[in-house]
Design a protein around this motif. Structure first.
Motif, PDB file in Angstrom:
ATOM      1  N   TRP A  27       0.829  -1.211   0.000  1.00 28.70           N
ATOM      2  CA  TRP A  27       0.000   0.000   0.000  1.00 28.70           C
ATOM      3  C   TRP A  27       0.865   1.263   0.000  1.00 28.70           C
ATOM      4  O   TRP A  27       0.600   2.221  -0.732  1.00 28.70           O
ATOM      5  CB  TRP A  27      -0.913  -0.043   1.233  1.00 28.70           C
ATOM      6  N   LEU A  28       1.912   1.247   0.802  1.00 30.02           N
ATOM      7  CA  LEU A  28       2.734   2.457   0.921  1.00 30.02           C
ATOM      8  C   LEU A  28       3.557   2.709  -0.344  1.00 30.02           C
ATOM      9  O   LEU A  28       3.854   3.853  -0.675  1.00 30.02           O
ATOM     10  CB  LEU A  28       3.628   2.372   2.166  1.00 30.02           C
ATOM     11  N   ARG A  31       1.060   4.585  -2.288  1.00 30.10           N
ATOM     12  CA  ARG A  31       0.856   5.942  -1.747  1.00 30.10           C
ATOM     13  C   ARG A  31       2.072   6.801  -2.046  1.00 30.10           C
ATOM     14  O   ARG A  31       1.956   7.996  -2.275  1.00 30.10           O
ATOM     15  CB  ARG A  31       0.617   5.937  -0.228  1.00 30.10           C
ATOM     16  N   ARG A  32       3.229   6.213  -2.024  1.00 25.08           N
ATOM     17  CA  ARG A  32       4.452   6.987  -2.227  1.00 25.08           C
ATOM     18  C   ARG A  32       4.653   7.332  -3.708  1.00 25.08           C
ATOM     19  O   ARG A  32       5.005   8.462  -4.050  1.00 25.08           O
ATOM     20  CB  ARG A  32       5.641   6.158  -1.731  1.00 25.08           C
ATOM     21  N   GLY A  34       2.396   6.467  -6.402  1.00 21.96           N
ATOM     22  CA  GLY A  34       1.218   6.441  -7.273  1.00 21.96           C
ATOM     23  C   GLY A  34       1.086   5.059  -7.868  1.00 21.96           C
ATOM     24  O   GLY A  34       2.084   4.340  -8.010  1.00 21.96           O
ATOM     25  N   GLN A  65      -7.002   1.357   6.817  1.00 23.15           N
ATOM     26  CA  GLN A  65      -7.024   2.468   5.854  1.00 23.15           C
ATOM     27  C   GLN A  65      -6.369   2.098   4.530  1.00 23.15           C
ATOM     28  O   GLN A  65      -5.857   2.957   3.809  1.00 23.15           O
ATOM     29  CB  GLN A  65      -6.382   3.732   6.468  1.00 23.15           C
ATOM     30  N   VAL A  66      -6.392   0.804   4.215  1.00 20.72           N
ATOM     31  CA  VAL A  66      -5.901   0.325   2.920  1.00 20.72           C
ATOM     32  C   VAL A  66      -7.122   0.172   2.011  1.00 20.72           C
ATOM     33  O   VAL A  66      -8.081  -0.504   2.373  1.00 20.72           O
ATOM     34  CB  VAL A  66      -5.183  -1.035   3.080  1.00 20.72           C
ATOM     35  N   ARG A  67      -7.083   0.839   0.854  1.00 22.07           N
ATOM     36  CA  ARG A  67      -8.258   0.888  -0.007  1.00 22.07           C
ATOM     37  C   ARG A  67      -7.938   0.276  -1.374  1.00 22.07           C
ATOM     38  O   ARG A  67      -7.387   0.960  -2.248  1.00 22.07           O
ATOM     39  CB  ARG A  67      -8.697   2.351  -0.181  1.00 22.07           C
ATOM     40  N   SER A 291      -2.045   9.508  10.283  1.00 17.39           N
ATOM     41  CA  SER A 291      -2.834   8.662   9.378  1.00 17.39           C
ATOM     42  C   SER A 291      -1.914   7.583   8.839  1.00 17.39           C
ATOM     43  O   SER A 291      -0.683   7.748   8.845  1.00 17.39           O
ATOM     44  CB  SER A 291      -3.403   9.482   8.214  1.00 17.39           C
ATOM     45  N   ASP A 293      -1.648   6.726   5.756  1.00 17.97           N
ATOM     46  CA  ASP A 293      -1.005   7.225   4.534  1.00 17.97           C
ATOM     47  C   ASP A 293       0.235   8.065   4.846  1.00 17.97           C
ATOM     48  O   ASP A 293       1.160   8.137   4.022  1.00 17.97           O
ATOM     49  CB  ASP A 293      -1.996   8.048   3.699  1.00 17.97           C
ATOM     50  N   ALA A 296       3.712   6.837   4.265  1.00 16.12           N
ATOM     51  CA  ALA A 296       4.281   6.714   2.914  1.00 16.12           C
ATOM     52  C   ALA A 296       5.447   7.675   2.712  1.00 16.12           C
ATOM     53  O   ALA A 296       6.348   7.387   1.917  1.00 16.12           O
ATOM     54  CB  ALA A 296       3.208   6.967   1.863  1.00 16.12           C
TER      55      ALA A 296
END
Ligand code: GLU
Length: 455
Positions: A27-28, A31-32, A34, A65-67, A291, A293, A296
């Protein structure tokens, strides 16, 4: 190409903190840098996979909070796997083998006794069509092995054949296919092991980065060979270190050890669970974050150390307390209301620093309201507390009232320090510890304070 990652749990249990580490590393990355995050449910094992666990995994990821941008189930894709199977069989890269588990075990023991590595000898490749028909007539169903590309012309003369990749976490890696048995991709009952479907999915879903636990390093050597056999683009691979419990044991989804669910039910914050799941066993200090996110910023899978990391629930409790202390009122307001605590910024400002979990706010709400509270007034403090009641300022109370009050009391009684403050705390809260009295007094209010000072 869009950076695309996947988190691929089997829905055979609740995900634990170690699985969360894998999910969050993926996930990160997104987030980091894209990109897209795929949740892939590895449910080829129909006997052990359940819809309830699949739903629980989605829920636990949402809590973290992983989407996911997309959810796929391997059980929806058997037709595709069957087609690839047929293609590999046609190319001679997937071959039927009929040995029983006992026969294989015997073969391995014999190899070891001869001082050889216990590698499958490819005896099934020598079977003729007649041999196979005879075995099947005896009721033997084949399992299917992938022919590893570890020979020049003769599969019975395997050679050293190195597969290399630059691991996102571990740096340059090498697996020698010459030292491995041809992996079984399909069991005798026709079910797929995870190895082949995973590669097919990674190709079809355009996965660019596979980040998973280091227990998969050897698989990666095999899977790179399968990617190549299927003319797929080989993704980048990263294998992070695994987490153990405090006794050094690996975590298992089956035991429910440190499941995300149990941590949530213990009242821990997702930000704390995530910060520790990601930061433990890396070169960074683990700090609270506002958060998930936010983790990230600066995330680099290469920061994971090479050795296993011990996960201590006590570290999580400490990090959770620091996370709760910093929770802004807007985030916590609905939860305070649900707890039956005042959804009031002044209340949260007063008590946050004394809450290791948000649920503990309820204890302080009871103290403010006086629920179940017995003022504690020692014999030798009776006169002092009576004087305190007399000098209690008029309302309105604010953040300065307590100081004004105690200054007046100090002047009137000559008491100072603990002798001045502790009797007031004991009388007003029934406890010898807790939030700042200056913040609590306005919440308690004058009438209620007077009642507690003059029981
Ligand atoms: N279902 C596999 C596991 O949980 C996935 C491994 C992978 O990410 O490729 O171990």
């Amino acid at each position: 190409m869009t950076l695309t990652v996947r988190f691929a749990p089997s829905p055979t249990g609740y995900i634990h903190i170690g699985n969360a580490r894998t999910a969050l590393f993926n996930w990160l990355m997104v987030r980091r840098h894209g990109g897209r995050f795929v949740l892939r449910l590895d449910d080829t094992d129909r006997a052990r996979s359940t819809d309830a666990f699949a739903a629980a995994i989605a829920e636990d990821l949402a809590w973290l909070q992983v989407r996911p941008d997309q959810v796929v189930r391997q059980s929806d894709r058997f037709d595709r796997y069957d087609a690839v199977k047929a293609a590999l069989v046609a190319k001679g890269l997937l071959y039927p083998a009929y040995e029983t588990a006992e026969e294989l075990d015997y073969g391995r023991r014999r190899q070891r006794a001869r001082g050889l590595p216990p590698v499958y000898d490819r005896a099934a490749l020598r079977l003729t069509a007649d041999d196979r028909a005879r075995l099947e007539a005896e009721g033997r169903a084949p399992h299917w092995r992938f022919l590893l590309p570890n020979f020049t012309a003769d599969p019975f003369e395997p050679e050293r054949r190195e597969v290399h990749w630059d691991d996102l976490c571990r740096g340059p890696q090498t697996v020698d296919l010459g030292s491995l048995s041809d992996p079984v991709l399909i069991r005798a009952d026709g079910t797929y092991l995870y190895t082949l479907p995973s590669v097919i999915d990674d190709i079809d879903l355009g996965i660019t980065h596979v980040i998973r636990g280091e227990d998969h390093v050897t698989n990666t050597g095999v899977q790179i060979a399968i990617f190549q056999a299927l003319d797929g683009t080989v993704p980048a691979f990263g294998h992070h270190n695994l987490l153990t419990d405090t006794s050094g044991e690996g975590l298992s989804k089956r035991t429910g050890a440190l499941s995300i669910r149990s941590l949530r039910d213990r009242g821990l914050e997702p930000e704390a669970v995530a910060a520790l799941a990601v930061g433990i066993g890396t070169s960074h200090a683990v700090e609270p974050v506002a958060s998930v996110d936010a983790l990230a910023a600066g995330f680099d899978p290469a920061d994971a150390s090479k050795s296993a990391a011990r996960f201590d629930p006590a570290d999580l409790d400490a990090l959770n307390a620091r996370t709760v202390h910093a929770l802004p009122f807007e985030r916590v307001a609905p939860r305070l209301a649900a707890l039956g605590a005042p959804a009031d910024p002044a209340f949260w400002a007063a008590v946050a620093g004394n809450c290791a979990t948000v649920a503990e706010a309820r204890t302080w709400a009871d103290v403010v309201a006086g629920t179940g509270l017995t003022p504690v007034i020692a014999e030798e403090d009776r006169a002092f507390v009576a004087e305190a009641a007399r000098l209690l300022p008029a309302e309105p109370f604010d953040g300065d009232t307590f100081r004004a009050w105690t200054n007046a009391l100090k002047a009137a009684t000559g008491r100072k320090g603990r002798g001045l403050f502790m009797p007031l705390r004991l009388a007003l809260t029934g406890l010898d510890h807790g939030p700042e009295m200056a913040a609590l007094l306005p919440l308690i209010g004058r009438d209620e304070a007077l009642r507690r000072l003059s029981p």
